[in-house]
Design a protein around this motif. Structure first.
Motif, PDB file in Angstrom:
ATOM      1  N   LEU A  16     -31.391  21.440  28.229  1.00  0.00           N
ATOM      2  CA  LEU A  16     -30.562  21.335  29.435  1.00  0.00           C
ATOM      3  C   LEU A  16     -29.763  22.604  29.721  1.00  0.00           C
ATOM      4  CD1 LEU A  16     -29.088  17.759  28.916  1.00  0.00           C
ATOM      5  CD2 LEU A  16     -30.910  18.435  30.502  1.00  0.00           C
ATOM      6  N   ARG A  17     -29.787  23.528  28.770  1.00  0.00           N
ATOM      7  CA  ARG A  17     -28.954  24.729  28.846  1.00  0.00           C
ATOM      8  C   ARG A  17     -27.481  24.356  28.958  1.00  0.00           C
ATOM      9  NH1 ARG A  17     -30.451  28.031  33.417  1.00  0.00           N
ATOM     10  NH2 ARG A  17     -31.115  26.101  34.385  1.00  0.00           N
ATOM     11  N   ALA A  18     -27.115  23.295  28.258  1.00  0.00           N
ATOM     12  CA  ALA A  18     -25.730  22.828  28.247  1.00  0.00           C
ATOM     13  C   ALA A  18     -24.912  23.667  27.277  1.00  0.00           C
ATOM     14  CB  ALA A  18     -25.684  21.360  27.829  1.00  0.00           C
ATOM     15  N   ARG A  19     -23.714  23.986  27.688  1.00  0.00           N
ATOM     16  CA  ARG A  19     -22.800  24.692  26.795  1.00  0.00           C
ATOM     17  C   ARG A  19     -22.269  23.685  25.772  1.00  0.00           C
ATOM     18  NH1 ARG A  19     -18.829  26.753  31.207  1.00  0.00           N
ATOM     19  NH2 ARG A  19     -19.263  24.605  31.822  1.00  0.00           N
ATOM     20  N   TRP A  20     -22.390  24.056  24.505  1.00  0.00           N
ATOM     21  CA  TRP A  20     -22.017  23.154  23.413  1.00  0.00           C
ATOM     22  C   TRP A  20     -20.541  22.789  23.478  1.00  0.00           C
ATOM     23  CZ3 TRP A  20     -24.659  23.190  18.148  1.00  0.00           C
ATOM     24  CH2 TRP A  20     -26.027  23.328  18.303  1.00  0.00           C
ATOM     25  N   ASP A  21     -20.287  21.487  23.448  1.00  0.00           N
ATOM     26  CA  ASP A  21     -18.945  20.917  23.430  1.00  0.00           C
ATOM     27  C   ASP A  21     -18.134  21.298  24.665  1.00  0.00           C
ATOM     28  OD1 ASP A  21     -19.770  19.828  21.045  1.00  0.00           O
ATOM     29  OD2 ASP A  21     -18.663  21.241  19.801  1.00  0.00           O
ATOM     30  N   ILE A  22     -18.831  21.701  25.716  1.00  0.00           N
ATOM     31  CA  ILE A  22     -18.199  21.981  27.007  1.00  0.00           C
ATOM     32  C   ILE A  22     -18.844  21.096  28.072  1.00  0.00           C
ATOM     33  CG2 ILE A  22     -17.817  23.725  28.795  1.00  0.00           C
ATOM     34  CD1 ILE A  22     -17.731  25.809  26.509  1.00  0.00           C
ATOM     35  N   ASP A  23     -20.171  21.200  28.219  1.00  0.00           N
ATOM     36  CA  ASP A  23     -20.897  20.357  29.176  1.00  0.00           C
ATOM     37  C   ASP A  23     -21.263  19.015  28.554  1.00  0.00           C
ATOM     38  OD1 ASP A  23     -20.902  22.469  31.046  1.00  0.00           O
ATOM     39  OD2 ASP A  23     -22.725  23.294  30.171  1.00  0.00           O
ATOM     40  N   VAL A  58     -24.947  19.344  36.403  1.00  0.00           N
ATOM     41  CA  VAL A  58     -25.919  18.614  37.231  1.00  0.00           C
ATOM     42  C   VAL A  58     -25.966  19.202  38.641  1.00  0.00           C
ATOM     43  CG1 VAL A  58     -26.430  16.385  38.305  1.00  0.00           C
ATOM     44  CG2 VAL A  58     -25.795  16.494  35.888  1.00  0.00           C
ATOM     45  N   ARG A  59     -24.804  19.482  39.212  1.00  0.00           N
ATOM     46  CA  ARG A  59     -24.782  20.077  40.558  1.00  0.00           C
ATOM     47  C   ARG A  59     -25.518  21.410  40.575  1.00  0.00           C
ATOM     48  NH1 ARG A  59     -19.731  17.365  41.152  1.00  0.00           N
ATOM     49  NH2 ARG A  59     -18.561  18.950  40.033  1.00  0.00           N
ATOM     50  N   ARG A  60     -25.351  22.206  39.527  1.00  0.00           N
ATOM     51  CA  ARG A  60     -25.988  23.521  39.446  1.00  0.00           C
ATOM     52  C   ARG A  60     -27.495  23.398  39.253  1.00  0.00           C
ATOM     53  NH1 ARG A  60     -24.194  25.762  34.489  1.00  0.00           N
ATOM     54  NH2 ARG A  60     -26.151  25.068  33.615  1.00  0.00           N
ATOM     55  N   ASP A  61     -27.915  22.593  38.310  1.00  0.00           N
ATOM     56  CA  ASP A  61     -29.328  22.559  37.927  1.00  0.00           C
ATOM     57  C   ASP A  61     -30.176  21.565  38.706  1.00  0.00           C
ATOM     58  OD1 ASP A  61     -28.872  24.555  36.145  1.00  0.00           O
ATOM     59  OD2 ASP A  61     -28.958  23.305  34.356  1.00  0.00           O
ATOM     60  N   CYS A  62     -29.559  20.625  39.384  1.00  0.00           N
ATOM     61  CA  CYS A  62     -30.329  19.614  40.110  1.00  0.00           C
ATOM     62  C   CYS A  62     -30.143  19.715  41.615  1.00  0.00           C
ATOM     63  CB  CYS A  62     -29.957  18.216  39.623  1.00  0.00           C
ATOM     64  SG  CYS A  62     -30.357  17.965  37.884  1.00  0.00           S
ATOM     65  N   ASN A  63     -29.740  20.865  42.051  1.00  0.00           N
ATOM     66  CA  ASN A  63     -29.538  21.127  43.465  1.00  0.00           C
ATOM     67  C   ASN A  63     -30.895  21.259  44.157  1.00  0.00           C
ATOM     68  OD1 ASN A  63     -29.385  23.193  45.722  1.00  0.00           O
ATOM     69  ND2 ASN A  63     -27.219  22.717  45.410  1.00  0.00           N
ATOM     70  N   VAL A  64     -31.092  20.546  45.260  1.00  0.00           N
ATOM     71  CA  VAL A  64     -32.370  20.555  45.973  1.00  0.00           C
ATOM     72  C   VAL A  64     -32.728  21.964  46.438  1.00  0.00           C
ATOM     73  CG1 VAL A  64     -33.577  19.705  48.010  1.00  0.00           C
ATOM     74  CG2 VAL A  64     -32.173  18.142  46.662  1.00  0.00           C
ATOM     75  N   SER A  65     -31.781  22.704  46.940  1.00  0.00           N
ATOM     76  CA  SER A  65     -32.055  24.077  47.384  1.00  0.00           C
ATOM     77  C   SER A  65     -32.525  24.949  46.230  1.00  0.00           C
ATOM     78  CB  SER A  65     -30.804  24.697  48.005  1.00  0.00           C
ATOM     79  OG  SER A  65     -30.428  23.984  49.144  1.00  0.00           O
TER      80      SER A  65
END
Length: 80
Positions: A16-23, A58-65
């Motif tokens: 997911l490219r999630a920041r550890w213990d942040i996202d 989610v807003r960043r990575d799942c944006n339709v545009s």
């Protein structure tokens, strides 16, 4: 989607490219999973911070545009 912050595996965090213990809280083993679950559940400030950061992810990575741009760039690369 419902705003429940998560404790996830290292593998999923990397995918997911999630920041550890942040996202999301990231656990490497069952003991860490339990510890981080308890910490997340009992610390309302941490809960809210992780929750908001996850929404941003989610807003960043799942944006339709963004999806359209990535798809078009991939097609362009294939045929250039």
């Amino acid at each position: 989607a419902n705003g429940c912050p998560c404790v996830i595996s290292e593998l999923l965090a990397n995918q997911l490219r999630a920041r550890w213990d942040i996202d999301a809280m990231v656990a490497r083993n069952p003991k860490e999973f339990i510890e981080k679950s308890i910490k997340l559940y009992t610390d309302s400030e941490l809960w809210n911070n992780v929750r908001e950061n996850a929404f941003d992810l989610v807003r960043r990575d799942c944006n339709v545009s963004r999806f359209k741009w990535i798809l078009q760039a991939s097609i362009d690369e294939l045929f250039s």
